[in-house]
Design an enzyme around this catalytic site. Structure first.
Site, PDB file in Angstrom:
ATOM      1  N   HIS A   1      -7.780 -34.686  77.611  1.00 56.35           N
ATOM      2  CA  HIS A   1      -6.551 -35.264  77.072  1.00 56.35           C
ATOM      3  C   HIS A   1      -6.589 -35.338  75.551  1.00 56.35           C
ATOM      4  O   HIS A   1      -5.536 -35.371  74.915  1.00 56.35           O
ATOM      5  CB  HIS A   1      -6.313 -36.647  77.677  1.00 56.35           C
ATOM      6  CG  HIS A   1      -5.720 -36.595  79.048  1.00 56.35           C
ATOM      7  ND1 HIS A   1      -4.644 -37.366  79.434  1.00 56.35           N
ATOM      8  CD2 HIS A   1      -6.033 -35.842  80.124  1.00 56.35           C
ATOM      9  CE1 HIS A   1      -4.328 -37.092  80.687  1.00 56.35           C
ATOM     10  NE2 HIS A   1      -5.169 -36.173  81.128  1.00 56.35           N
ATOM     11  N   ASP A   2      -7.777 -35.362  74.970  1.00 58.58           N
ATOM     12  CA  ASP A   2      -7.873 -35.294  73.515  1.00 58.58           C
ATOM     13  C   ASP A   2      -7.549 -33.884  73.036  1.00 58.58           C
ATOM     14  O   ASP A   2      -6.682 -33.684  72.176  1.00 58.58           O
ATOM     15  CB  ASP A   2      -9.278 -35.688  73.048  1.00 58.58           C
ATOM     16  CG  ASP A   2      -9.416 -35.635  71.539  1.00 58.58           C
ATOM     17  OD1 ASP A   2      -8.519 -36.158  70.840  1.00 58.58           O
ATOM     18  OD2 ASP A   2     -10.407 -35.059  71.046  1.00 58.58           O
TER      19      ASP A   2
ATOM     20  N   GLU B   1      -1.850 -42.319  71.159  1.00 60.70           N
ATOM     21  CA  GLU B   1      -1.679 -41.571  72.401  1.00 60.70           C
ATOM     22  C   GLU B   1      -2.071 -42.371  73.643  1.00 60.70           C
ATOM     23  O   GLU B   1      -1.751 -41.956  74.768  1.00 60.70           O
ATOM     24  CB  GLU B   1      -2.511 -40.287  72.325  1.00 60.70           C
ATOM     25  CG  GLU B   1      -2.049 -39.344  71.225  1.00 60.70           C
ATOM     26  CD  GLU B   1      -3.100 -38.318  70.828  1.00 60.70           C
ATOM     27  OE1 GLU B   1      -4.028 -38.072  71.631  1.00 60.70           O
ATOM     28  OE2 GLU B   1      -3.011 -37.764  69.709  1.00 60.70           O
TER      29      GLU B   1
ATOM     30  N   GLY C   1      -5.381 -30.840  69.321  1.00 63.04           N
ATOM     31  CA  GLY C   1      -6.736 -30.317  69.197  1.00 63.04           C
ATOM     32  C   GLY C   1      -7.818 -31.346  69.451  1.00 63.04           C
ATOM     33  O   GLY C   1      -7.556 -32.535  69.631  1.00 63.04           O
TER      34      GLY C   1
ATOM     35  N   ASP D   1     -11.109 -34.890  95.227  1.00 63.15           N
ATOM     36  CA  ASP D   1     -11.860 -34.004  96.121  1.00 63.15           C
ATOM     37  C   ASP D   1     -12.456 -34.889  97.205  1.00 63.15           C
ATOM     38  O   ASP D   1     -13.456 -35.566  96.990  1.00 63.15           O
ATOM     39  CB  ASP D   1     -12.950 -33.276  95.332  1.00 63.15           C
ATOM     40  CG  ASP D   1     -13.871 -32.442  96.209  1.00 63.15           C
ATOM     41  OD1 ASP D   1     -13.632 -32.370  97.435  1.00 63.15           O
ATOM     42  OD2 ASP D   1     -14.832 -31.862  95.675  1.00 63.15           O
TER      43      ASP D   1
ATOM     44  N   SER E   1      -8.137 -37.856  68.345  1.00 66.30           N
ATOM     45  CA  SER E   1      -6.906 -38.621  68.132  1.00 66.30           C
ATOM     46  C   SER E   1      -6.612 -39.534  69.318  1.00 66.30           C
ATOM     47  O   SER E   1      -5.992 -40.596  69.155  1.00 66.30           O
ATOM     48  CB  SER E   1      -5.722 -37.676  67.891  1.00 66.30           C
ATOM     49  OG  SER E   1      -5.510 -36.813  68.995  1.00 66.30           O
TER      50      SER E   1
ATOM     51  N   HIS F   1     -11.208 -31.375  88.714  1.00 63.80           N
ATOM     52  CA  HIS F   1     -10.761 -32.364  89.697  1.00 63.80           C
ATOM     53  C   HIS F   1     -11.699 -32.433  90.900  1.00 63.80           C
ATOM     54  O   HIS F   1     -11.413 -33.152  91.855  1.00 63.80           O
ATOM     55  CB  HIS F   1      -9.344 -32.052  90.154  1.00 63.80           C
ATOM     56  CG  HIS F   1      -8.300 -32.482  89.174  1.00 63.80           C
ATOM     57  ND1 HIS F   1      -6.939 -32.357  89.408  1.00 63.80           N
ATOM     58  CD2 HIS F   1      -8.405 -33.051  87.945  1.00 63.80           C
ATOM     59  CE1 HIS F   1      -6.271 -32.824  88.364  1.00 63.80           C
ATOM     60  NE2 HIS F   1      -7.139 -33.240  87.461  1.00 63.80           N
TER      61      HIS F   1
ATOM     62  N   VAL G   1      -3.913 -32.369  72.931  1.00 60.39           N
ATOM     63  CA  VAL G   1      -2.926 -32.978  72.037  1.00 60.39           C
ATOM     64  C   VAL G   1      -3.427 -32.849  70.600  1.00 60.39           C
ATOM     65  O   VAL G   1      -4.359 -33.532  70.205  1.00 60.39           O
ATOM     66  CB  VAL G   1      -2.688 -34.460  72.393  1.00 60.39           C
ATOM     67  CG1 VAL G   1      -1.649 -35.073  71.467  1.00 60.39           C
ATOM     68  CG2 VAL G   1      -2.246 -34.591  73.846  1.00 60.39           C
TER      69      VAL G   1
ATOM     70  N   ASN H   1      -1.313 -41.043  79.857  1.00 58.86           N
ATOM     71  CA  ASN H   1      -2.543 -41.779  79.532  1.00 58.86           C
ATOM     72  C   ASN H   1      -2.507 -43.255  79.885  1.00 58.86           C
ATOM     73  O   ASN H   1      -3.547 -43.858  80.185  1.00 58.86           O
ATOM     74  CB  ASN H   1      -2.832 -41.663  78.029  1.00 58.86           C
ATOM     75  CG  ASN H   1      -3.074 -40.232  77.588  1.00 58.86           C
ATOM     76  OD1 ASN H   1      -3.462 -39.378  78.377  1.00 58.86           O
ATOM     77  ND2 ASN H   1      -2.828 -39.964  76.307  1.00 58.86           N
TER      78      ASN H   1
ATOM     79  N   ARG I   1     -12.067 -36.251  81.616  1.00 57.28           N
ATOM     80  CA  ARG I   1     -10.615 -36.327  81.464  1.00 57.28           C
ATOM     81  C   ARG I   1     -10.227 -36.795  80.067  1.00 57.28           C
ATOM     82  O   ARG I   1      -9.263 -36.296  79.473  1.00 57.28           O
ATOM     83  CB  ARG I   1     -10.038 -37.282  82.516  1.00 57.28           C
ATOM     84  CG  ARG I   1      -8.511 -37.395  82.505  1.00 57.28           C
ATOM     85  CD  ARG I   1      -8.008 -38.161  83.713  1.00 57.28           C
ATOM     86  NE  ARG I   1      -6.550 -38.194  83.769  1.00 57.28           N
ATOM     87  CZ  ARG I   1      -5.822 -39.241  83.399  1.00 57.28           C
ATOM     88  NH1 ARG I   1      -6.413 -40.355  82.963  1.00 57.28           N
ATOM     89  NH2 ARG I   1      -4.515 -39.204  83.478  1.00 57.28           N
TER      90      ARG I   1
ATOM     91  N   PRO J   1      -0.085 -31.427  81.012  1.00 55.65           N
ATOM     92  CA  PRO J   1       0.550 -31.122  82.297  1.00 55.65           C
ATOM     93  C   PRO J   1       0.478 -32.318  83.238  1.00 55.65           C
ATOM     94  O   PRO J   1      -0.532 -33.033  83.275  1.00 55.65           O
ATOM     95  CB  PRO J   1      -0.274 -29.941  82.831  1.00 55.65           C
ATOM     96  CG  PRO J   1      -1.563 -29.983  82.076  1.00 55.65           C
ATOM     97  CD  PRO J   1      -1.276 -30.606  80.748  1.00 55.65           C
TER      98      PRO J   1
END
Length: 320
Positions: free
Chosen positions: A67-68, A89, A73, A240, A77, A194, A71, A95, A63, A164
Site C-alpha cells: 500500500h505504500d 493515507e 512510490g 487462504d 508516505s 494473499h 501510492v 487503508n 500489505r 485496487p
C-alpha cells in the site's frame, strides 16, 4: 465513444526512463554496509519477534509495504499521520481500519535511531521488513536494494484512486498494475501474497452472497460470521483457508476450486487471460516463489526518492 490515446513525445519518454534508471542506480544492496552495519539484523530480529507473537503480522507488514509503493512510490508516505497541511493515507478508503504494523516499524526505527541516528530511512525499513516477514512465514527471499529516502507528503486521493479494491474485476486489476509498469505476471504473482493474512467481512460480504463463481459450501461456511443484513464488518476470514499463516501456493489451488475469498481473488481464475498462470502456480510452488520475488523487486523500484529528494525521517509518522 472510443478514448483518444495520448502519445508522449520521444524525448519525454527517454527522460522518464533515464530518471528511473538513475534513481535505481543509486540503490544498492550494501547501502548501509559502513554507515549502519547492524541495520538489516535489527530489522530481521524485530520482524521475527513481531511475527512470533502475532502470526498475522507477517501479512500485515507485506500489505503495508504494498500500500505504500502503490501510492506515489516506495517512499514511506503511508506511515505519515495527518497534519494541518495535508491529509495522510492512513484514513483513505483502502487503508482505514485495516492497515496494521505501524508499531513494528516504529520499534525498528527507534532501535536504529539509537544505533545509527538519521541514517536508515523508513522507506527502506518497510522494504526490508516486508521481505523478512515473507521469509519468516516460509516464503521466498529476494535482494532488497537500499538507499530510498522518505517522502515529506502523502496523498489520500491517490490511495483512494490507485489501490485496487476487493471488488475489482480482472480488467481493473490489470489496468491498476499496468499503470505502475507491472505486467500481468507481476499482478498474479503479487496477488499471491494473499496466501497469508485475512480480510474483513465488509470486503467479502458481496462475494459470499451475490457472486455465482464461488463454491457453495465455502460461501455457506462464511455467512455465519458475516451476515448479509450488515454488522460484524470487522470479522476476519483467512484469504487462504488452507494455510493462512504459511507462505505457499495453496492460495492458487483455492482459486481452482472457486474458493477465492475476495471477488478480486477469484477474478484471477474466472475464464480470463490469467487462468493459465493461476494453474501453473497452483502446480508449481517454485515458479510462484520465483515470480513473486521478481515482482517484489520491481515493486520496490517504484517511485523511489534518492539523492537530494526527500529526507531521512527521525520519526516515521512525521516529517522532520
Amino acid at each position: 465513444m472510443a478514448r483518444a490515446s495520448i502519445r508522449l513525445p520521444p524525448f519525454l519518454l527517454l527522460l522518464a526512463a533515464t530518471c528511473a534508471a538513475v534513481a535505481n542506480a543509486q540503490l544498492s544492496e550494501d547501502y548501509y554496509g559502513s554507515s549502519c552495519p547492524a541495520a538489516l539484523l535489527t530489522i530481521r530480529t524485530t520482524v521475527a519477534t513481531a511475527v512470533l507473537l502475532d502470526r498475522r503480522m507477517g501479512a500485515s507488514l507485506l500489505r503495508l509495504y504494498f500500500h505504500d509503493c502503490f501510492v506515489q512510490g516506495c517512499d514511506a508516505s503511508v506511515l505519515l499521520d495527518d497534519t494541518p497541511s495535508f491529509t495522510g493515507e492512513k484514513g483513505a478508503g483502502p487503508n482505514a481500519g485495516s492497515l496494521r504494523g505501524f508499531e513494528v516499524i516504529d520499534r525498528i526505527k527507534l532501535l536504529l535511531e539509537l544505533i545509527c541516528p538519521g541514517t536508515v530511512s523508513c522507506a527502506d525499513i518497510l522494504a526490508v521488513a516486508a521481505r523478512d516477514a515473507v521469509v519468516h512465514l516460509g516464503g521466498p527471499s529476494w535482494t532488497v536494494l537500499l538507499g530510498r529516502r522518505d517522502a515529506t507528503s502523502a496523498s489520500a486521493s491517490l490511495a483512494n484512486s490507485d489501490l485496487p479494491g476487493p471488488n475489482s474485476n480482472l480488467n481493473d486489476l490489470l489496468a491498476a498494475f499496468s499503470k505502475k509498469g507491472l505486467s500481468s505476471t507481476d499482478m498474479v504473482a503479487l496477488s499471491g501474497g494473499h496466501t497469508i493474512g485475512r480480510a474483513q467481512c465488509q470486503n467479502y460480504r458481496n462475494r459470499i452472497y451475490a457472486d455465482t463463481d464461488i463454491d457453495g459450501t465455502f460461501a455457506a461456511s462464511l455467512r455465519g460470521d458475516c451476515p448479509q443484513s450488515g454488522g460484524n464488518d470487522g470479522n476476519l476470514a483467512p484469504l487462504d483457508a488452507s494455510s493462512p499463516d504459511y507462505f505457499d501456493n495453496s492460495y492458487f489451488s483455492g482459486l481452482l476450486t472457486h474458493m477465492g475469498l475476495l471477488h478480486s481473488d477469484q477474478a484471477l481464475y474466472d475464464g480470463g487471460s490469467t487462468d493459465g498462470l493461476v494453474r501453473s502456480y497452483a502446480s508449481n510452488n517454485d515458479q510462484f516463489g520465483s515470480d513473486f520475488a521478481a515482482a517484489m523487486v520491481k515493486l520496490g523500484n517504484l517511485g523511489v526518492l534518492t539523492g537530494a529528494y526527500g529526507e531521512i525521517r527521525v520519526n516515521c509518522r512525521a516529517v522532520n
